[in-house]
Write a protein that holds these residues in place. Structure first.
Motif, PDB file in Angstrom:
ATOM      1  N   ASN A   1       1.679  -3.306   4.723  1.00  0.00           N
ATOM      2  CA  ASN A   1       0.836  -2.172   5.107  1.00  0.00           C
ATOM      3  C   ASN A   1       1.742  -0.967   5.358  1.00  0.00           C
ATOM      4  O   ASN A   1       2.196  -0.720   6.480  1.00  0.00           O
ATOM      5  CB  ASN A   1       0.039  -2.514   6.366  1.00  0.00           C
TER       6      ASN A   1
ATOM      7  N   LEU B   1      -7.745  -4.150   6.060  1.00  0.00           N
ATOM      8  CA  LEU B   1      -7.116  -4.744   4.889  1.00  0.00           C
ATOM      9  C   LEU B   1      -6.569  -6.133   5.208  1.00  0.00           C
ATOM     10  O   LEU B   1      -6.641  -7.050   4.376  1.00  0.00           O
ATOM     11  CB  LEU B   1      -5.984  -3.834   4.391  1.00  0.00           C
TER      12      LEU B   1
ATOM     13  N   LEU C   1      -7.508   4.222   0.869  1.00  0.00           N
ATOM     14  CA  LEU C   1      -7.573   3.153   1.860  1.00  0.00           C
ATOM     15  C   LEU C   1      -8.431   3.481   3.073  1.00  0.00           C
ATOM     16  O   LEU C   1      -8.704   2.606   3.894  1.00  0.00           O
ATOM     17  CB  LEU C   1      -6.158   2.786   2.317  1.00  0.00           C
TER      18      LEU C   1
ATOM     19  N   THR D   1       0.410  -2.492  -6.282  1.00  0.00           N
ATOM     20  CA  THR D   1       0.443  -1.389  -5.323  1.00  0.00           C
ATOM     21  C   THR D   1      -0.756  -0.494  -5.545  1.00  0.00           C
ATOM     22  O   THR D   1      -1.539  -0.684  -6.480  1.00  0.00           O
ATOM     23  CB  THR D   1       1.756  -0.591  -5.434  1.00  0.00           C
ATOM     24  N   CYS D   2      -0.935   0.475  -4.664  1.00  0.00           N
ATOM     25  CA  CYS D   2      -2.095   1.361  -4.775  1.00  0.00           C
ATOM     26  C   CYS D   2      -1.727   2.769  -4.328  1.00  0.00           C
ATOM     27  O   CYS D   2      -0.777   2.982  -3.561  1.00  0.00           O
ATOM     28  CB  CYS D   2      -3.268   0.836  -3.945  1.00  0.00           C
ATOM     29  N   SER D   3      -2.493   3.727  -4.829  1.00  0.00           N
ATOM     30  CA  SER D   3      -2.302   5.132  -4.486  1.00  0.00           C
ATOM     31  C   SER D   3      -3.593   5.870  -4.759  1.00  0.00           C
ATOM     32  O   SER D   3      -4.399   5.441  -5.586  1.00  0.00           O
ATOM     33  CB  SER D   3      -1.167   5.734  -5.325  1.00  0.00           C
TER      34      SER D   3
ATOM     35  N   THR E   1       0.840  -1.200   0.000  1.00  0.00           N
ATOM     36  CA  THR E   1       0.000   0.000   0.000  1.00  0.00           C
ATOM     37  C   THR E   1       0.877   1.252   0.000  1.00  0.00           C
ATOM     38  O   THR E   1       1.964   1.264   0.569  1.00  0.00           O
ATOM     39  CB  THR E   1      -0.945   0.038   1.211  1.00  0.00           C
TER      40      THR E   1
ATOM     41  N   CYS F   1      -6.774   3.786  -5.170  1.00  0.00           N
ATOM     42  CA  CYS F   1      -7.534   3.376  -3.988  1.00  0.00           C
ATOM     43  C   CYS F   1      -7.295   4.334  -2.835  1.00  0.00           C
ATOM     44  O   CYS F   1      -6.149   4.658  -2.509  1.00  0.00           O
ATOM     45  CB  CYS F   1      -7.128   1.965  -3.568  1.00  0.00           C
TER      46      CYS F   1
ATOM     47  N   LYS G   1     -11.252  -0.422  -0.504  1.00  0.00           N
ATOM     48  CA  LYS G   1     -10.367  -1.503  -0.044  1.00  0.00           C
ATOM     49  C   LYS G   1     -10.892  -2.859  -0.513  1.00  0.00           C
ATOM     50  O   LYS G   1     -10.131  -3.725  -0.932  1.00  0.00           O
ATOM     51  CB  LYS G   1     -10.252  -1.487   1.481  1.00  0.00           C
TER      52      LYS G   1
END
Length: 210
Positions: free
Chosen positions: A101, A133, A75, A46-48, A23, A73, A81
């Motif tokens: 995390n 998560l 979070l 991955t996410c942002s 994340t 995303c 999520k």
């Protein structure tokens, strides 16, 4: 005997065939984690919250031959999520080896200056969101037979530092959460660990505590 041409990277362990979700992977420590895992052969998602930045980083990594995908995303939003985990499950065929995390936020204020909304936001981003998560990712981690969760805590969760009361509380809670999850999920072959760095100079303009 190793040949003279053997490099350090050739002698390192391999994560080829492993899958990872990191994340907040487009900046700072998260960016370095994505690059390290992918460099060792893992397939990384991955996410942002920043779509433009996410697309730029994914293109950069793929240009280096890394297997990296990404999702936009927030979070702190439960439904986002849930969609993130659905995507990860689809991409990785229902199995996940590593969950990092990393994403977190900080509000630098004295105790008397904190507003209720500051407290709610920091605790939601730094504690509630990674906790949720982990719950969502548990079936995928268990299915892998070799699950690993790594939390990014902070030295602020161990010692008292100025203007970081609620942030420190959130990281202290992460330290304890690590112990509880490690006990509960050992039977599922899921290992849980926490890394607690101090100030780190990153590309996020100035040294920060993660």
């Amino acid at each position: 005997m190793e040949s003279a041409g053997t490099s350090f990277n050739d002698r390192r362990w391999s994560l080829k065939g492993k899958t990872a979700l990191v994340t907040g992977g487009t900046r700072g420590i998260g960016y370095a984690i994505v690059a390290e895992l992918a460099g060792l052969g893992a397939s990384v998602h991955t996410c942002s919250r920043n779509e433009k930045e996410l697309n730029e980083r994914v293109e950069e990594w793929r240009g280096k031959g890394f297997q990296v995908r990404g999702s936009v995303c927030d979070l702190t939003c439960n439904t986002q999520k849930e969609e993130l985990i659905k995507t990860v499950s689809s991409v990785f065929d229902g199995k996940l080896n590593i969950l990092v995390n990393n994403a977190a936020t900080v509000v630098l204020k004295g105790v008397l200056d904190h507003r209720p909304e500051d407290c709610s936001y920091v605790l939601k981003a730094n504690l509630e969101s990674p906790y949720h998560l982990c719950q969502l990712a548990h079936p995928l981690l268990k299915a892998s037979g070799d699950g690993n969760i790594v939390f990014l805590s902070s030295i602020a969760g161990v010692v008292a530092l100025p203007a970081l009361s609620i942030y420190s509380a959130s990281k202290g809670a992460i330290n304890q959460l690590t112990k509880n999850l490690a006990c509960e999920w050992a039977k599922d072959n899921i290992r849980i660990n926490t890394v607690a760095p101090g100030p780190v100079k990153t590309t996020i303009t100035k040294p920060v505590l993660v």
